[in-house]
Design a protein around this motif. Structure first.
Motif, short mmCIF file in Angstrom:
data_model
loop_
_atom_site.label_atom_id
_atom_site.label_comp_id
_atom_site.label_asym_id
_atom_site.label_seq_id
_atom_site.Cartn_x
_atom_site.Cartn_y
_atom_site.Cartn_z
N LEU A 15 0.75 -1.39 0.12
CA LEU A 15 -0.20 -0.02 0.07
C LEU A 15 0.75 1.15 0.14
O LEU A 15 0.36 2.65 -0.62
CB LEU A 15 -0.86 -0.54 1.69
CG LEU A 15 -2.40 -0.32 1.14
CD1 LEU A 15 -2.75 -0.75 2.33
CD2 LEU A 15 -2.95 0.10 -0.08
N LYS A 16 2.36 0.94 0.35
CA LYS A 16 2.55 1.87 0.73
C LYS A 16 3.58 2.54 -0.48
O LYS A 16 3.77 3.74 -1.19
CB LYS A 16 3.86 1.88 2.03
CG LYS A 16 3.27 2.17 2.99
CD LYS A 16 4.17 1.93 4.02
CE LYS A 16 3.93 2.53 5.48
NZ LYS A 16 5.47 2.47 6.11
N ARG A 18 1.86 1.58 -3.15
CA ARG A 18 0.80 2.16 -4.10
C ARG A 18 0.81 3.74 -4.09
O ARG A 18 0.12 4.86 -4.85
CB ARG A 18 -0.60 1.31 -3.67
CG ARG A 18 -0.57 -0.03 -4.43
CD ARG A 18 -1.73 -0.43 -4.01
NE ARG A 18 -2.65 1.02 -5.31
CZ ARG A 18 -4.45 0.41 -4.95
NH1 ARG A 18 -4.56 -0.73 -3.89
NH2 ARG A 18 -5.19 1.35 -5.40
N LEU A 19 0.84 3.81 -2.41
CA LEU A 19 0.57 5.13 -2.09
C LEU A 19 1.47 6.50 -3.00
O LEU A 19 1.03 7.91 -3.36
CB LEU A 19 0.91 5.84 -1.21
CG LEU A 19 -0.08 6.87 -0.33
CD1 LEU A 19 -0.84 7.55 -0.56
CD2 LEU A 19 0.51 6.87 1.45
N LYS A 20 2.75 5.75 -3.05
CA LYS A 20 4.06 6.51 -3.14
C LYS A 20 3.43 6.41 -4.59
O LYS A 20 3.53 8.21 -5.50
CB LYS A 20 5.07 5.79 -3.60
CG LYS A 20 6.36 6.87 -3.84
CD LYS A 20 7.51 6.12 -3.17
CE LYS A 20 8.96 7.05 -3.56
NZ LYS A 20 10.16 5.79 -3.60
N THR A 23 0.56 9.50 -5.35
CA THR A 23 1.32 10.83 -5.00
C THR A 23 1.65 11.19 -6.06
O THR A 23 1.14 12.50 -6.75
CB THR A 23 1.74 11.12 -3.88
OG1 THR A 23 0.72 9.80 -2.88
CG2 THR A 23 1.55 12.52 -3.82
N ILE A 173 -6.53 8.39 -2.67
CA ILE A 173 -5.24 8.48 -1.85
C ILE A 173 -5.31 8.78 -0.17
O ILE A 173 -4.94 8.11 0.82
CB ILE A 173 -4.95 9.59 -2.06
CG1 ILE A 173 -3.36 9.85 -3.51
CG2 ILE A 173 -3.69 10.11 -1.37
CD1 ILE A 173 -3.11 11.08 -4.15
N MET A 176 -6.29 5.47 0.54
CA MET A 176 -5.19 4.36 1.40
C MET A 176 -4.68 4.69 2.25
O MET A 176 -4.06 4.31 2.61
CB MET A 176 -4.10 4.75 -0.17
CG MET A 176 -4.37 3.54 -1.28
SD MET A 176 -3.07 3.75 -2.83
CE MET A 176 -3.56 5.45 -3.87
N LEU A 177 -4.43 5.95 2.20
CA LEU A 177 -3.87 6.61 3.92
C LEU A 177 -4.67 6.00 4.91
O LEU A 177 -3.89 5.65 6.00
CB LEU A 177 -4.27 8.27 3.63
CG LEU A 177 -3.16 9.34 3.13
CD1 LEU A 177 -3.57 10.36 3.04
CD2 LEU A 177 -1.40 8.11 3.69
#
Length: 211
Positions: A15-16, A18-20, A23, A173, A176-177
């Motif tokens: 997930l981190k 994917r978040l990157k 973003t 976003i 995901m957060l």
């Protein structure tokens, strides 16, 4: 609303990543949208300039046609304009603006011929002026068609990009957060539970050794 996932370290790492990526994609899309809006505004200004110029010249030309029709008669005006004058070519192409293929229209007047394809014995000066005005208007009308189509295509692409930016910014976003926060809390709870169990086991072992 958090995404339903298994609260594991592997899922947290995925997930981190994917978040990157999301973003970075959000920033690129915002930059693309802002640049398209900047170019779009330039085309809008050009569209306004062309319309004002064309409307002014077209109004003058139609006024001259009206005077010529009153002096010569509608039939005489129609007869004078039956023969074609100068020939021209239109070349269609395209150019890329921020990954949007917009049309280009190139107008080229062929050398030779005349702008006034009739004799002057039975025609009025107003007809000459009107015909010359209309000949001068043709390149502007072609440019206006190109600019208006470009404006329409850019407007559509700006709207699509805006929707993507909003979806990333306000839906994907945040979800995901929230999910990352949920998994982190679950992992911390599990870690605290493991530490508590280990401490109890240690206490039990110490107690047994003392007995």
């Amino acid at each position: 609303m958090a995404i339903r996932v298994n609260p594991t370290r592997m899922e947290l790492t995925r997930l981190k990543k994917r978040l990157k990526t999301a973003t970075r994609g959000h920033k690129l899309l915002k930059d693309k949208r802002d640049e398209m809006v900047r170019r779009f505004m330039g085309y809008i200004r050009r569209n306004k300039e062309l319309r004002e110029e064309i409307e002014e010249q077209l109004g003058a030309a139609m006024g001259r046609f009206a005077i010529a029709g009153a002096r010569m008669g509608e039939a005489a005006v129609t007869e004078a304009l039956l023969c074609p004058a100068r020939e021209a070519t239109i070349e269609l192409g395209k150019q890329n603006i921020m990954n949007v293929d917009v049309p280009t229209i190139k107008y080229t007047a062929i050398e030779g011929g005349t702008d006034l394809p009739y004799g002057f014995a039975f025609t009025s000066g107003e007809l000459d002026g009107a015909v010359l005005d209309m000949a001068a208007l043709l390149p502007l009308l072609i440019e206006l068609a190109e600019v208006e189509k470009t404006c329409n295509m850019l407007a559509d692409e700006i709207e699509k990009t805006r929707r993507r930016v909003n979806a990333l910014e306000h839906v994907m976003i945040p979800e995901m957060l929230e999910t990352i926060k949920y998994i982190t809390m679950k992992l911390e709870d599990n870690e605290r539970g493991n530490i508590t169990r280990l401490m109890k086991v240690k206490e039990m072992m110490v107690s047994e050794n003392q007995n």
